[in-house]
Scaffold this active site. Structure first.
Site, PDB file in Angstrom:
ATOM      1  N   HIS A 188     -26.417  20.449  54.632  1.00  0.00           N
ATOM      2  CA  HIS A 188     -25.582  21.666  54.745  1.00  0.00           C
ATOM      3  C   HIS A 188     -24.257  21.361  55.453  1.00  0.00           C
ATOM      4  O   HIS A 188     -23.958  21.929  56.504  1.00  0.00           O
ATOM      5  CB  HIS A 188     -26.343  22.782  55.475  1.00  0.00           C
ATOM      6  CG  HIS A 188     -25.752  24.144  55.198  1.00  0.00           C
ATOM      7  ND1 HIS A 188     -26.506  25.293  55.118  1.00  0.00           N
ATOM      8  CD2 HIS A 188     -24.467  24.541  54.977  1.00  0.00           C
ATOM      9  CE1 HIS A 188     -25.715  26.326  54.873  1.00  0.00           C
ATOM     10  NE2 HIS A 188     -24.467  25.895  54.787  1.00  0.00           N
ATOM     11  N   ARG A 204     -26.447  28.461  48.545  1.00  0.00           N
ATOM     12  CA  ARG A 204     -27.600  28.721  49.402  1.00  0.00           C
ATOM     13  C   ARG A 204     -28.853  28.215  48.691  1.00  0.00           C
ATOM     14  O   ARG A 204     -28.973  28.306  47.468  1.00  0.00           O
ATOM     15  CB  ARG A 204     -27.754  30.224  49.694  1.00  0.00           C
ATOM     16  CG  ARG A 204     -26.718  30.767  50.660  1.00  0.00           C
ATOM     17  CD  ARG A 204     -26.872  30.185  52.076  1.00  0.00           C
ATOM     18  NE  ARG A 204     -25.916  30.729  53.025  1.00  0.00           N
ATOM     19  CZ  ARG A 204     -24.772  30.139  53.389  1.00  0.00           C
ATOM     20  NH1 ARG A 204     -24.433  28.958  52.881  1.00  0.00           N
ATOM     21  NH2 ARG A 204     -23.986  30.701  54.284  1.00  0.00           N
TER      22      ARG A 204
HETATM   23  P1  NAP Z   1     -16.664  34.995  47.587  1.00  0.00           P
HETATM   24  O1  NAP Z   1     -15.202  34.767  47.720  1.00  0.00           O
HETATM   25  O2  NAP Z   1     -17.233  36.301  48.014  1.00  0.00           O
HETATM   26  O3  NAP Z   1     -17.021  34.738  46.053  1.00  0.00           O
HETATM   27  C1  NAP Z   1     -18.252  35.056  45.500  1.00  0.00           C
HETATM   28  C2  NAP Z   1     -18.180  34.919  43.986  1.00  0.00           C
HETATM   29  O4  NAP Z   1     -19.486  35.119  43.450  1.00  0.00           O
HETATM   30  C3  NAP Z   1     -17.270  35.974  43.351  1.00  0.00           C
HETATM   31  O5  NAP Z   1     -16.565  35.427  42.260  1.00  0.00           O
HETATM   32  C4  NAP Z   1     -18.276  37.027  42.858  1.00  0.00           C
HETATM   33  O6  NAP Z   1     -17.822  37.794  41.745  1.00  0.00           O
HETATM   34  C5  NAP Z   1     -19.414  36.135  42.444  1.00  0.00           C
HETATM   35  N1  NAP Z   1     -20.672  36.906  42.394  1.00  0.00           N
HETATM   36  C6  NAP Z   1     -21.282  37.565  43.396  1.00  0.00           C
HETATM   37  N2  NAP Z   1     -22.392  38.172  42.948  1.00  0.00           N
HETATM   38  C7  NAP Z   1     -22.472  37.906  41.619  1.00  0.00           C
HETATM   39  C8  NAP Z   1     -23.357  38.270  40.591  1.00  0.00           C
HETATM   40  N3  NAP Z   1     -24.421  39.039  40.831  1.00  0.00           N
HETATM   41  N4  NAP Z   1     -23.109  37.820  39.341  1.00  0.00           N
HETATM   42  C9  NAP Z   1     -22.026  37.051  39.092  1.00  0.00           C
HETATM   43  N5  NAP Z   1     -21.129  36.657  40.023  1.00  0.00           N
HETATM   44  C10 NAP Z   1     -21.353  37.092  41.273  1.00  0.00           C
HETATM   45  O7  NAP Z   1     -17.478  33.879  48.358  1.00  0.00           O
HETATM   46  P2  NAP Z   1     -16.978  32.403  48.768  1.00  0.00           P
HETATM   47  O8  NAP Z   1     -16.139  32.451  49.973  1.00  0.00           O
HETATM   48  O9  NAP Z   1     -16.434  31.744  47.558  1.00  0.00           O
HETATM   49  O10 NAP Z   1     -18.365  31.723  49.189  1.00  0.00           O
HETATM   50  C11 NAP Z   1     -19.417  31.564  48.277  1.00  0.00           C
HETATM   51  C12 NAP Z   1     -20.668  31.088  48.972  1.00  0.00           C
HETATM   52  O11 NAP Z   1     -20.567  29.709  49.302  1.00  0.00           O
HETATM   53  C13 NAP Z   1     -20.975  31.741  50.313  1.00  0.00           C
HETATM   54  O12 NAP Z   1     -21.563  33.010  50.160  1.00  0.00           O
HETATM   55  C14 NAP Z   1     -21.941  30.744  50.919  1.00  0.00           C
HETATM   56  O13 NAP Z   1     -23.264  31.080  50.541  1.00  0.00           O
HETATM   57  C15 NAP Z   1     -21.555  29.423  50.284  1.00  0.00           C
HETATM   58  N6  NAP Z   1     -20.995  28.473  51.264  1.00  0.00           N
HETATM   59  C16 NAP Z   1     -21.643  27.285  51.467  1.00  0.00           C
HETATM   60  C17 NAP Z   1     -21.101  26.369  52.339  1.00  0.00           C
HETATM   61  C18 NAP Z   1     -21.746  25.024  52.559  1.00  0.00           C
HETATM   62  O14 NAP Z   1     -21.353  24.306  53.463  1.00  0.00           O
HETATM   63  N7  NAP Z   1     -22.711  24.634  51.758  1.00  0.00           N
HETATM   64  C19 NAP Z   1     -19.908  26.647  53.021  1.00  0.00           C
HETATM   65  C20 NAP Z   1     -19.300  27.864  52.807  1.00  0.00           C
HETATM   66  C21 NAP Z   1     -19.853  28.776  51.912  1.00  0.00           C
HETATM   67  P3  NAP Z   1     -16.545  38.754  41.847  1.00  0.00           P
HETATM   68  O15 NAP Z   1     -15.358  37.812  41.913  1.00  0.00           O
HETATM   69  O16 NAP Z   1     -16.570  39.528  40.598  1.00  0.00           O
HETATM   70  O17 NAP Z   1     -16.714  39.556  43.105  1.00  0.00           O
HETATM   71  C1  GLV Z   2     -21.658  27.914  55.369  1.00  0.00           C
HETATM   72  O1  GLV Z   2     -22.628  27.714  54.712  1.00  0.00           O
HETATM   73  C2  GLV Z   2     -20.879  29.115  55.278  1.00  0.00           C
HETATM   74  O2  GLV Z   2     -21.373  30.105  54.711  1.00  0.00           O
HETATM   75  O3  GLV Z   2     -19.741  29.116  55.775  1.00  0.00           O
END
Ligand code: NAP
Ligand code: GLV
Length: 310
Positions: free
Chosen positions: A273, A225
């Protein structure tokens, strides 16, 4: 047992077709054509208007159309209390993000920007490149997408470390966690990839202090983000040469305003994005599987923990 689709950013027809192919018995409606509010059991939503969901007395789950839940969390008044919000976890998102990260890592690793500039200048100049094993990658966030990117990068031969909130063990990845682990991760990252969720704890994390702790000549890839990054601090580090470059897919304001300095910065590679977009054809099976769990009386997976904010 209606599913209500509420998003101006996604194509309802694609979703209607993909869901009907799997569960023709679930009526699909597109907000504001709600029909009988008491029949709506599920919502598939992104940035719902404040009045779209609260009047649905039998709503059992709100499925986020994105992996990030800021599209829902930013409009808390739109979320009826007590109804679980479920993050989008699906194969297409995981594969798309791994591809995007590999693309950007390899582009910087092999001097893509340099050779494109040389081509423009008609310059034939060969440069020795490091091998993947000599370029250390650090990933902020070792969740679904961070681990998917890590698997792709270790497969390409890069040494990968990652950082999460809680302790983790991930095959071939050096895992750090918590406040203490961040300094070690950052100091050892030639390329830093951000895949954190946006929470009060992570907003503005990539600031002047964190960037200064990266090795000189490091590169930032932000696919999470825009608000994780302090824009002016990033620009200062690029202009001073401390950072060699940045690949940015996400921005504090989207669409990125036309006069924003990121647009024309020579060290920034920018995409609108698109790192990983939820695809109806791969995501519909995930939504249907979650509905099946709820129908069996089980809790859905990947429910957002409102206390920790993701
Ligand atoms: P997720 O499975 O919830 O993973 C989040 C990770 O971040 C986990 O390892 C979590 O730790 C860690 N985390 C959260 N808060 C933290 C903190 N304060 N300090 C250290 N580590 C922390 O999420 P995801 O599915 O991988 O997605 C991640 C992000 O990618 C989404 O929230 C979104 O913003 C972004 N995204 C972007 C796109 C794009 O097109 N650009 C697409 C999809 C997603 P724990 O493992 O210990 O819980
Ligand atoms: C895209 O940014 C998503 O959060 O899936």
């Amino acid at each position: 047992m209606t599913l209500l689709f509420v998003s101006a950013a996604d194509d309802p027809e694609e979703w209607a077709g993909a869901l009907a192919a799997l569960r023709p018995d679930i009526p699909f409606r597109v907000w504001p054509d709600v029909g009988d509010p008491a029949a709506v059991r599920y919502a598939l939503a992104w940035r719902p208007p404040a009045d779209a969901l609260p009047g649905l007395p039998n709503l059992q789950a709100i499925f986020s159309l994105g992996a990030g839940i800021d599209g829902l969390a930013d409009v808390p008044e739109a979320l009826p209390p007590g109804v679980p919000v479920v993050r989008m976890v699906e194969e297409g998102l995981s594969a798309g993000m791994a591809e995007y990260v590999a693309w950007q890592v390899l582009d910087w690793h092999r001097g893509g920007a340099l050779y494109r500039a040389q081509q423009q200048a008609g310059e034939w100049r060969r440069r020795r490149s490091k091998l993947a094993g000599e370029r250390r990658i650090g990933i902020l966030g070792l969740g679904v997408l961070g681990q998917s990117a890590a698997r792709m990068l270790t497969g390409l031969g890069f040494p990968v470390a990652g950082w999460s909130r809680t302790a983790k063990t991930v095959d071939q990845v050096v895992c750090h966690h918590g406040a203490d682990g961040l300094a070690d991760l950052v100091a050892g990252s030639d390329i830093l990839v951000n895949l954190l969720p946006l929470t009060p704890q992570t907003e503005g994390l990539i600031n002047a202090d964190l960037i200064a702790a990266l090795p000189k000549g490091a590169v930032l890839i932000n696919a999470a983000r825009g608000r994780h990054v302090v824009d002016v601090d990033l620009l200062a580090a690029l202009d001073s040469g401390h950072l060699a470059g940045a690949a940015l897919d996400v921005f504090s304001t989207e669409p990125l305003p036309p006069d924003h300095p990121f647009w024309r910065h020579p060290r920034i590679a920018l995409t609108p994005h698109v790192a990983a977009l939820t695809l109806a054809r791969t995501a519909a099976p995930a939504v249907v599987a979650q509905i099946a769990r709820i129908e069996r009386g089980e809790a859905p997976l990947h429910v957002v923990d409102t206390g920790r904010g993701y």
